[in-house]
Scaffold this active site. Structure first.
Site: not given
Ligand SMILES: Nc1ncnc2c1ncn2[C@@H]1O[C@H](COP(=O)(O)OP(=O)(O)O)[C@@H](O)[C@H]1O
Ligand SMILES: [Mg+2]
Lengths: 79, 748, 240, 79
Positions: B47, B93
């Site tokens: 990430h 998200h």
């Protein structure tokens, strides 16, 4: 000392949230649930050892801020 | 500093490989302690480090005359003239939203907003791209309602309008929904702020909310696949507080209006760790922090927890030395926690102290930039050929065109999204000229005569069937949506949602998709200025469709010269730009009516696309167009139906005639050939407009007239007498389309 | 005309209201910080929409204790014009400057869309540029706009013509279907007995410019202006 | 039978609402109030006389709808 406060809508005042939950419960199969009422539950820690003073304070908090006494009732306990 | 016995189990828990660990040992020249290990783990997560994607992302075109800030900062920035910049970015998200849909989506919005206002831009628009499973599933309905409420809850409270988005429903996303949020802000071109820790001796200041134990290791979790164990990850849920973020926004903009700020960065994924090391690394400096000064919500937090917490609504800033009081008083004015927690140093290291004692010491660059980069193996999946093989002859042509059209309008992917966007405040800030419901949202830019058009798009099924073509189409379609508002595309942001990169077939999809984005952006002359990669979108070994979501910004020089997608006036002439071919592969029609997701997606010729778009923009700017709508999901029949029924002030019918020209009926009505736009023009101008279009070398035809209370398509040259036409009452059409989602949710 | 726009923590339509009065209508506007206690030189005050204090506890419940509210009350007591829009209306209710309370919308959802409201009383300083019974299209954007008050109070404000706007259909029919949030009697806006304090849920500042394709809300601001013998100074083009 | 249900945020989970109320109480002069936590309070009437069955039902209601067990705890009594 800690105050445990319940704020609820007065009897007779429409409770859109309660109604919506009742509806949702019904569609989930809980058809025997009725008269759902939703209120608020608050915990407030009070840096105060005198019970009477704490009591007076919590009462004022409720009257002034925590409940809108036009449509809401409140009750509290001190622990 | 206490040494630590690192076991394979600890490494596994931190998602670090043996090899990565050896690299850490090399960097430090010793064993890391617990805090340091945690910091490496977070920063070297997929990430934060883009370790599997970085070498491919390098290929994307990121420059252009308007680019003020390309990828690498909190957001990209593009010059829009008048001394202003559009600052924008998109973020995913996905994982948090699956665990807790409301808070996951809400904090996603919070995060992207911070990325924008950290740059010195006031956010003026949000959009969102959502992917869910089919609405037959109660869990999907729960996720959809939670996500939409979360986006609404956060964006509405912030006073940033959510002006558009897209939603696709497909079972492939059932256990791995996608929640991508786009935000755009406006900044003065000469007042862009960057995340840099410049000026040795300058104070490092923390402000915003207090730090709690929320979301510790969110960054590593985002790089994790899901399985039944997911439930156990729940304590990492972060709760958003949009009210505090609103105060943070105003405080930041007030601070930025002065001159005491040197650099600023929000604490997003990997919290204080990433903001500290990235700010130092960008500038080649170091920072020294005293952790006891960090405002904390809970007692007894360890350095590890403080450094890795992903508590929301926090910022890190470097101010000019001696200006601390100014910063503190602005933060106090806005009721925010604020503390000087350290200084900029020249050591190149992030040094953490607790009560004056060093508890961690790591080179900033090593954390921020020196994560391993992988060129992971890629190979097409074994099933690819089978996916693409579609024998049209084995499919019967459509028999009931009315029924097929209604079925498509009833498909939640195509149906009206009003149920969603009515929950979003899409008008606050009074810039929204075109609200959700048209191809692109349009916002005027106060203080100028300009407007910006915004759109987000991606067809994941096309990308599954052909990642290269699918990605090209995502860019083209997004630009086409802007063109339909008369806007010239000026910048792109992306959010590349893929499965597990350790699977060669996922890497293959990724690499090809990046190629497609590159080629399409180059052909349409639009740079990618920011983006995000979300990998490991797989649950129980099933990867999502490759979904390279695109957000695009377009510029309209004269705000008043914009149009919407719905027909305006009876009597107007309907024109179709572009060519219709037998493009049935990967269509929504094939999925809804034939339950197949197969074939080759429509081919896209970028030169043709460019010509159609340029021509549309030119006509709109000349004031010659009444309405413009692109053909996408559901093809021409759906596009025309939407022109009739999607207007906010009632419906208007249409009478359309299409020459069959040897095509299958279903291909003509519902095929998804690219580079097509439906225009309506005033009757007296129709001939002249048509000539202009043809002069531009764009295929075009007059296909009908606006008016009446029915939607009719006659197919010329069809021999049959039954069921060969569309002929529907507008109310029937509208009801089906408008009620589909509330109906699926049991809310009509 | 001198307009004050109050900024509470969490106000988010403050800029929009200032923009309408200043940039669109050419009046002078002053932003008032919620901690200010002195209000001087103002002709009218706007309590803007938004989420003051996050709308936590109850909408408007915390904002009404802001220091500025005492000065605002004094301003209103002396006859100063006050308009509360959306969250501003909710604050006026909590502060007791207007009667009643706001409950959650019956759908429980936040609702953002155009609605129609009927001008029930056009003889006020906020509406005299409208016709009596005129239908205005103005957007709403709220989760708590379900107006409620006890029957006695309701009887009183109706008898006194204090109900200013009611939700209606495009044709002006006040029907249950036209009621977006469950408000008692379709009430969308009310005024105090003295006629100088107005609260309304719809956002007129979002419908006061042709570039936003709707100018109905402008009538309310123009009414306020002409109550002071002013007229708009310049009609600005797009964006400007 | 009637169920009295309390839904509260789990320990350690941020309570923005509680925070704002605490701040407001402070500025109203109740400076000794601390750690305000806000929860929900529900009353549901159940058309059910069997206590065990009612208990099982309320538990399911809480799990499925009334509490968000990812971030909230619940407790209830039957009266
Ligand atoms: N999640 C969402 N949030 C806000 N608006 C949405 C959302 N999904 C769709 N919309 C709006 O609904 C309209 C139709 O969307 P879509 O069919 O995806 O358009 P297109 O195919 O032209 O991209 C658009 O105006 C879009 O902005
Ligand atoms: Mg489109």
């Amino acid at each position: 000392m800690k105050a445990i406060i319940h704020v609820t809508l007065k009897q007779g005042i429409l409770d859109p949230q309660g109604k919506a939950i009742e509806h949702a419960l019904d569609s989930l199969g809980f058809s025997n649930a009725a008269n759902v009422r939703v209120g608020k539950y608050l915990e407030v820690e009070l840096n105060e050892t005198d019970r009477a003073r704490a009591d007076a304070q919590v009462k004022r908090m409720c009257e002034q801020l925590l409940a809108n006494t036009v449509v809401e009732d409140y009750r509290y306990e001190l622990t | 500093m206490k040494a630590l016995v690192i076991t394979p189990a600890i490494l596994e828990q931190h998602k670090l490989s043996e090899e990565e660990y050896r690299k850490i040992l090399g960097i430090l020249g010793r064993e890391p302690n617990w805090t340091e290990l945690g910091m490496f783990s977070a920063m070297w997560s997929e990430h934060c480090s883009y370790k599997s994607s970085r070498i491919h992302l390098k290929k994307l075109p990121t420059t252009g005359p308007r680019v003020v800030q390309g990828p690498g900062e909190n957001a990209g920035a593009v010059d829009i003239g008048d001394g202003l910049c559009a600052v924008f970015k998109m973020e995913s998200h996905n994982h948090p939203s699956f665990i807790e849909p409301y808070q996951g989506a809400a904090t996603g919005v919070g995060g992207i907003l911070r990325d924008i206002f950290t740059m010195g831009a006031r956010p003026i628009a949000l959009l969102n791209s959502l992917r869910f499973g089919g609405l037959e599933s109660a869990h999907t309905r729960h996720l959809l309602q939670g996500v939409v409420a979360g986006i609404a809850g956060y964006g509405n409270c912030m006073g940033v309008p959510t002006v558009g988005g897209e939603i696709v429903f497909n079972d492939i996303y059932a256990s791995n929904p996608l929640v991508n949020v786009f935000c755009l802000g406006i900044a003065k071109k000469d007042k862009i702020f960057l995340g840099k820790a410049a000026g040795v001796g300058n104070p490092v200041i923390y402000f915003g909310s207090k730090t709690g134990r929320d979301g510790i290791h969110g960054a590593t979790m985002a790089s994790d696949s899901f399985d039944e164990q997911a439930a156990q990850k729940r304590p990492t849920v972060q709760v958003g507080d949009p009210f505090t973020e609103k105060l943070l926004l105003e405080a930041c903009l007030e601070l930025m209006a002065g001159d005491c700020l040197v650099g600023i960065q929000d604490m997003g994924a990997a919290g204080l760790t990433s903001s500290a090391c990235e700010m130092a690394s960008r500038e080649g400096t170091g920072v020294e922090l005293e952790l006891t000064n960090v405002p904390r919500r809970e007692p007894g937090m360890t350095p590890y927890e403080i450094m890795l917490s992903e508590s929301q609504e926090r910022m890190l800033m470097v101010a000019k030395a001696g200006r601390e009081e100014e910063v503190i008083s602005v933060c106090r004015k806005w009721d925010l926690d604020v503390a000087v927690i350290g200084r900029v140093t020249d050591t190149g290291k992030v040094v953490l102290k607790e009560n004056g004692e060093v508890v961690a010491e790591v080179p900033a660059k090593a954390l921020a930039d020196e994560a391993p980069r992988y060129d992971r193996p890629s190979a097409p999946p074994a099933y690819q050929e089978m996916l693409q093989a579609l024998n049209h002859d084995a499919l019967p042509d459509v028999k009931d065109a009315n029924g097929a059209l209604l079925a498509l309008l009833d498909s939640p992917t195509i149906a009206s999204k009003r149920w969603v966007y009515e929950q979003y405040d899409h008008m606050v800030r009074t810039n929204t000229m075109v609200r959700p419901g048209s191809d692109a949202a349009v916002l005027r830019v106060k203080g100028t005569n300009k407007a910006l058009a915004l759109s987000v798009d991606c067809n994941g099924r096309y990308c599954l069937l052909n990642p290269y073509e699918g990605a090209k189409i995502a860019i083209a379609e997004c630009a086409r949506n802007l063109a339909c508002a008369g806007a010239e595309p000026i910048g792109v942001t992306d959010c590349l949602n893929f499965g597990n990169p350790q699977r060669p077939e996922v890497m293959w999809q990724f690499v090809l998709a990046v190629e497609g984005l590159k080629d399409a952006c180059e052909a349409l002359h639009v740079p990618i200025v920011s983006g995000n990669v979300s990998l490991y979108n797989e649950t129980n070994d099933l990867s999502i469709y490759p979904t390279p979501m695109i957000g695009m910004v377009g510029l309209i020089e004269e705000a008043e010269r914009t149009v919407t997608q719905w027909f305006q006036r009876a009597g107007d002439v309907i024109l179709l730009l572009g060519k219709t071919r037998e493009d049935l592969g990967g269509t929504e029609y094939l999925k809804v009516l034939h339950h197949r997701e197969q074939g080759s997606p429509p081919l896209l010729n970028l030169q043709d696309e460019q010509a159609v778009q340029a021509c549309t923009i030119r006509l709109i700017r000349a004031g010659l167009v009444q309405s413009a709508h692109d053909c996408s999901d559901g093809g021409l029949a759906v596009a025309l139906a939407e022109c009739c029924i999607s207007g906010p002030d009632g419906h208007v019918g249409a009478m359309v005639q299409l020459p069959l020209n040897g095509l299958r009926q279903d291909a003509l009505l519902f095929g998804e050939s690219q580079s097509r736009i439906v225009l309506s023009v005033k009757p007296e101008q129709a001939e002249a407009v048509l000539n202009q279009i043809r002069d531009a070398g764009v295929p075009a035809a007059k296909i009908g007239t606006v008016g009446g209370s029915r939607f009719v398509i006659r197919l010329e040259g069809d021999q049959r007498t039954e069921g060969c036409t569309v002929d529907l009452d507008l109310n029937v059409l509208h009801d089906r389309w408008a009620s589909a989602i509330p109906r699926a949710l049991g809310q009509n | 005309m001198n307009i004050g726009v109050v900024v509470f923590p969490g106000s988010n339509c403050d800029h929009d209201c200032a923009y309408v009065f200043n940039d669109v209508l050419g009046q002078s506007v002053q932003m008032i910080w919620h901690k200010d206690t002195q209000l001087s030189g103002l002709d009218a005050i706007v309590l803007p929409g938004g989420f003051s204090y996050g709308d936590y506890l109850r909408t408007g419940a915390i904002a009404r204790f802001s220091p500025v509210m005492r000065a605002l009350k004094a301003f209103a007591d002396k006859g100063g014009l006050v308009i509360g829009i959306c969250n501003g209306f909710q604050i006026l209710l909590e502060a007791g400057l207007l009667p009643g309370v706001m409950l959650r919308n019956t759908s429980l959802n936040f609702i953002c869309k155009d609605v129609y409201v009927k001008v029930e009383n056009a003889a006020t300083r906020f509406t005299h540029r409208c016709e009596s019974g005129q239908v205005l299209k103005i957007p709403i954007a709220h989760a708590d706009g379900n107006y409620y008050t006890d029957p006695v109070t309701l009887g009183g404000i109706k008898a006194n013509a204090q109900v200013i706007f009611r939700y209606c259909t495009a044709e002006g029919n006040v029907t249950p279907a036209a009621n977006p949030n469950g408000s008692l009697d379709n009430i969308a806006g009310i005024m105090n007995a003295d006629g100088n304090v107005l609260g309304m849920m719809p956002h007129p500042e979002r419908s006061a410019e042709s570039v936003l394709s709707n100018e109905d809300g402008r009538l309310i601001f123009l009414s306020m202006l002409s109550a002071f013998g002013k007229s708009e100074i310049r009609a600005r083009p797009v964006g400007a």
